[in-house]
Design an enzyme around this catalytic site. Structure first.
Site, short mmCIF file in Angstrom:
data_model
loop_
_atom_site.label_atom_id
_atom_site.label_comp_id
_atom_site.label_asym_id
_atom_site.label_seq_id
_atom_site.Cartn_x
_atom_site.Cartn_y
_atom_site.Cartn_z
N TYR A 1 42.15 19.99 20.58
CA TYR A 1 42.36 19.54 19.22
C TYR A 1 43.96 19.57 18.91
O TYR A 1 44.53 20.55 18.96
CB TYR A 1 41.88 20.41 17.92
N MET B 1 35.35 25.63 18.19
CA MET B 1 34.06 26.10 17.60
C MET B 1 33.26 26.95 18.71
O MET B 1 32.80 27.91 18.70
CB MET B 1 33.05 25.30 16.90
N ARG C 1 41.87 51.58 -5.58
CA ARG C 1 40.52 50.86 -5.38
C ARG C 1 39.21 51.21 -6.12
O ARG C 1 38.90 50.75 -7.08
CB ARG C 1 40.51 50.71 -4.03
N LYS D 1 28.75 51.08 9.20
CA LYS D 1 28.63 50.16 8.02
C LYS D 1 28.88 48.61 9.03
O LYS D 1 29.65 48.72 9.87
CB LYS D 1 29.72 50.26 6.79
C1 PLP Z 1 34.96 52.29 6.11
C2 PLP Z 1 35.39 53.68 5.58
C3 PLP Z 1 35.75 54.60 6.36
C4 PLP Z 1 36.45 54.35 7.77
O1 PLP Z 1 37.33 54.02 8.21
P1 PLP Z 1 38.03 53.70 9.46
O2 PLP Z 1 39.43 53.22 9.19
O3 PLP Z 1 37.32 52.86 10.08
O4 PLP Z 1 38.02 55.06 10.08
C5 PLP Z 1 36.04 55.97 5.92
N1 PLP Z 1 35.78 56.18 4.43
C6 PLP Z 1 35.38 55.25 3.67
C7 PLP Z 1 35.33 55.50 2.21
C8 PLP Z 1 35.16 53.89 4.20
O5 PLP Z 1 34.84 53.02 3.08
#
Ligand code: PLP
Length: 354
Positions: free
Chosen positions: A250, A298, A129, A33
């Protein structure tokens, strides 16, 4: 062209995937992702496809771009769908979806998908969550099953505190998941990277490694042998010498305590290097550790070359990678490696180890 680049080591990525699967046992979805945590989702998925049992992404758009690039292994969409009209795309592209709330369940019941959906049914085992409450989980499973719209249902949950060794909350999450799923059939999945590395009690049919694939150990103190995948690099553009008492950058945050050689480096916060880091944050110039002095701008930042007389314009600078763990910079910036890696942009991406 500006010599600022993210060098991505695909051999290290494959090594880390195999390590994750070996430590966990069973099968593992490589989580790609957010553009593979900033590493390039398509390049990473192509490199992993011969080994990987499948992939996971957050959203449908990410899954479709993997399919458009020719990725054929299973792809799980971790957030599932937002509306029922996305289900035909899920079917057409042979995707797997997470179902984590009642609205998604109702969309499936009302759909006419044409062939069976592969669903991962998510339980809220304590993170509060996403996911069905433990008390509602078996009923959600029954409804999905009875809908006639789904094939295999994988039972999943997600851990909130797996990176904290010996944490009671993680033990509780695993126990809750096991108790609620005791009489339900199907494969199971609990472990993210920290779960794989720290919680063998939670290993089930499928692992979901993300951050460890990219070489940032979520529990770095323990030394699990993950290899860094990204080296963020630039070069020294110019050098100036300033007298003791002179400021740099800065806000004049840094003032030279002695005559100081200041190296100007071609990378800044617009490239994803965090502005929040303090003076003294480590940086490697020609393989030797030195420090950032002055605020990150930047497009540029400044480093102390006083003790590196042989370094100057053209010297190689590593911001993180093999010499400096990305976790070290994340700590200096008050954040986590995940966020730094996802934020890398505007630099050239170069891949090695095809
Ligand atoms: C992003 C995610 C993972 C991977 O988590 P890591 O901590 O990066 O290994 C696994 N399961 C779900 C549901 C996630 O959203």
């Amino acid at each position: 062209m500006r010599p600022t680049r993210a060098l991505i080591d695909l051999d290290a990525l494959r090594h880390n995937y195999r390590l994750a699967r070996t430590l966990h046992g069973g099968r593992a979805l490589a989580v790609v992702k957010a553009n593979a945590y900033g590493h390039g989702a398509i390049a990473c998925a192509r490199a992993l496809e011969p080994d990987a049992d499948g992939f996971a992404v957050a959203i449908l758009e990410e899954a479709l771009s993997l399919r458009a690039a020719g990725i054929q292994k299973p792809v799980l969409v971790l957030e599932g769908v937002f509306s029922a009209d996305e289900l035909p795309l899920v079917i057409d592209h042979d995707l797997w979806i997470v179902v984590h709330h009642a609205g998604q369940l109702a969309m499936i019941e009302a759909a006419t998908p044409g062939c069976a959906l592969s669903v991962w049914l998510k339980m809220n085992s304590g993170m509060n969550r996403a996911g069905f409450e433990p008390s509602a989980y078996a009923h959600a499973w029954q409804r999905l099953s009875a809908s006639g719209k789904v094939g295999e249902i994988t039972l999943m949950t997600h851990l909130a505190r797996a990176d904290e060794p010996d944490e009671e909350a993680t033990r509780d999450q695993i126990e809750t998941f096991d108790a609620v799923t005791k009489d339900l059939p199907g494969p199971r999945s609990i472990s993210n990277s920290a779960g794989i590395l720290g919680w063998p009690d939670g290993h089930r049919s499928w692992a979901r490694p993300g951050i460890m694939l990219y070489g940032a150990d979520p529990m770095p103190a323990e030394g699990h042998g993950v290899r860094p995948v990204m080296s963020l690099e630039s070069t020294v553009m110019a050098v100036r010498e300033i007298a003791a008492g002179e400021p740099v950058g800065y806000g004049a945050r840094f003032r030279a305590p002695r005559t100081t050689r200041v190296g100007l480096v071609a990378i800044g916060y617009a490239d994803g290097y965090p502005r929040a880091v303090p003076d003294g944050t480590p940086v490697a110039v020609d393989g030797t550790l030195t420090r950032i002095i002055g605020r990150v701008s930047m497009d540029m930042l400044t480093v102390d070359l006083t003790d590196l007389p042989a370094s100057g314009p053209g010297s190689r600078v590593e911001l993180w990678g093999n010499e400096i763990p990305v976790n070290r910079i994340a700590q200096a910036a008050g954040t986590i490696a995940y966020e730094l890696l996802c934020n890398v942009k505007r630099v050239q991406f170069e891949y090695t180890g095809y």
